[in-house]
Design an enzyme around this catalytic site. Sequence first.
Site, short mmCIF file in Angstrom:
data_model
loop_
_atom_site.label_atom_id
_atom_site.label_comp_id
_atom_site.label_asym_id
_atom_site.label_seq_id
_atom_site.Cartn_x
_atom_site.Cartn_y
_atom_site.Cartn_z
N GLU A 43 -49.69 -18.15 117.69
CA GLU A 43 -50.80 -17.28 117.28
C GLU A 43 -51.80 -17.11 118.40
O GLU A 43 -52.40 -16.05 118.58
CB GLU A 43 -51.48 -17.82 116.01
CG GLU A 43 -50.58 -17.90 114.77
CD GLU A 43 -49.81 -16.62 114.49
OE1 GLU A 43 -50.30 -15.53 114.84
OE2 GLU A 43 -48.69 -16.71 113.94
N HIS B 273 -50.82 -14.24 120.59
CA HIS B 273 -51.28 -12.95 120.07
C HIS B 273 -52.77 -12.79 120.37
O HIS B 273 -53.24 -11.73 120.78
CB HIS B 273 -51.10 -12.87 118.55
CG HIS B 273 -49.67 -12.69 118.11
ND1 HIS B 273 -48.88 -11.68 118.56
CD2 HIS B 273 -48.91 -13.40 117.22
CE1 HIS B 273 -47.69 -11.76 117.98
NE2 HIS B 273 -47.69 -12.79 117.17
N ALA C 269 -37.39 -3.92 101.50
CA ALA C 269 -38.70 -3.97 100.84
C ALA C 269 -39.83 -4.12 101.83
O ALA C 269 -40.99 -3.99 101.48
CB ALA C 269 -38.73 -5.13 99.84
ZN ZN Z 1 -46.10 -13.47 115.90
#
Ligand code: ZN
Length: 701
Positions: free
Chosen positions: A485, A488, A619
């Site tokens: 994370e 990112h 989905a």
């Molecule tokens: Zn990721």
Amino acid sequence: MTTSISPLLRGKGLPEFQAISPELVSQDIPVLLEQLDRAFSELEKSLESALAGPSRLSWDAVMQPLQAIGERLRWSWGVVSHLNGVCNSPELRDAHATQQPDVVRLSNRLGQSQILHRALESLQSSPADPLNATQQRILKSELLSMQQRGVGLSGDEKAAFNRTSERLAALSTQFGNHVLDATQQWTLKLTQPNEVEGLPQRALEALAAAAREAGDAEASAESGPWLLGLDMPRYLPFLTHAKNRALREQAYRAHVGRASEGELDNRALIEEILTLRREQASRLGYAHWADLSLSAKMADDVPAVEALLEELRAAAYPAAEQELRDLQAIAREHQVPEADDLAPWDVAYWSERLRQSRFDLDQEALRPWFPLPKVLDGLFSLCSRLFDVEIVAADGEAPIWNDDVRFFRVKRSDGTPIAGFYLDPYSRPASKRGGAWMDECLGLKKQPDGSVVLPVAYLICNQTPPVGDTPSLMSFEEVETLFHEFGHGLQHMLTTVEEPEAAGISNVEWDAVELPSQFMENWCLDHATLMGMARHWQTGEPLPESEFNKLRSSRTFNAGLATLRQVHFALSDLRLHSQWTPELGVSPDGLRREIAATTTVMDPIPEDQFLCAFGHIFAGGYSAGYYSYKWAEVLSADAFSAFEEVGLDQEDQVRATGARFRDTVLSLGGSRSPAEVFEAFRGRPASTEALIRHSGLVAAA
Ligand code: ZN
């Protein structure tokens, strides 16, 4: 008397999270949407008259008001969605769900506006002032996205397109609900100790808790009853640890057959979804849905994806065959009758036995070496080495939504502030969504007066909370998640792109967006990084070298089988969306079984109707895009191998390579094509070599 602006409509700065109540959401979001709707009508009016006039449109005249509308919506609705994820309550969930359709309606209106589309086209073909490369790229993707929303259609075609879009949305929801219901419907109550033999304590507790929830008030981990189910937290440990083979088989058959019969049968839905997607693609001028999907991705076309998957498949196949033989060997050592004829429900079980005997690795026992504060120190000093930034705690300097939340500032080594981020590390099952994610709180923005708004990221994890005086002791997997994370977050925070539409992760193609995140994960097994941060929380002792080696060598365990599995999913997805039509003479499942012939080492059993539960593509948003996982992993492994090439212990070289990664991948965001950004960093196009090597799939020379 002054009227103060509602904390939900302020539209700038760090949000005052605690002041934003569900009532405020219900009251203010409709006001905001109405304002934005009006602002957009005015923009359309002015664009329309400008288009009719003699002068050319300028970037600022079109994009600034559009960006301002988008940013006000993003800021306010972003806070609501954020709080819905991290401070959930029934009231907030209701308020969010009630407003969501109107938010979607507004963004559809923007996305399908004919006037805006004409203005963007005119800006693209004859701008008042020359556009820079970033602006051109932003326009190109805006126009593409509008085109794919059907802005170019008219009359009956448009009506059919819109009808089909709605039908597809309904089918996706229905598909997902069927999987959910089928998963929940199946349970198996176990009452005899020999039925749960082998299960670890955590799994027994989960099964007993499920039994209690289902009405067995006395159920306990020690004496049962235990309620088995098909959800991952119960199913996976059972397949991995339960000694009772017949029960493993029963659970396995139920799992792979989910949503393939009776009222919950998804087979007809799959055919309808594939058929309608093909129709939509053809209305928009594409040969099939895969071409439509790939038109907005880094991968050029279907053959390019097929080629990459084939490289991985060819490397993984012999490794997977060997891994299967190894499983047979350990089953034989345990003298079980099925050793020479292992079934799919034996794979996880014998893999775990083999893993234990080969590596003697107890992941739980490593937690004391990974207390959160030490892990953060390690992560921050890695960022300082690689990217020349300082990260300092700034708790108390920003409003927060929960006492667990911390705030940090990121500065250049000369002290210039460049960004900030929130870290919300711990799991709070009652009010916080599971999983981990990075989201944007504020984006980099140059103001008209020349001042600059610095980017701020939300980093959300769900790791083990502290208990009493014991800090959060992380599993190695939790450490990897935090690094992921953070990767990112770095792309969001270290961006240097001034156009918000292409800054940070904005405008980065779906199949390239996991590059920085998976890149950061690689450092968790870098010797200097890991040994620098792994310190016993009580004694301060470093992690024993032997444990590091176990972690390191277990990384490639069963990588052949794991790679092949992903290739099988990706290829099934791609071919269903490029080759399958009702006239093909083979069902989607039949096509999948043809693919299985070269992408599995154990044939799917007849009950295996995996496609009926493949929610990612039927989905979710991964249709003709499941390959993205592997595509981005190729990029991230190849990026990391640039550091291996210069030598991970060559400090100066590592720093220089890190600076180059910062100045390309992390700073250019979506302003250039991902292939161009990657080449700017690597000096050549990406290759699968590093990923194949990291996965241990290279045959020994
Ligand atoms: Zn990721």
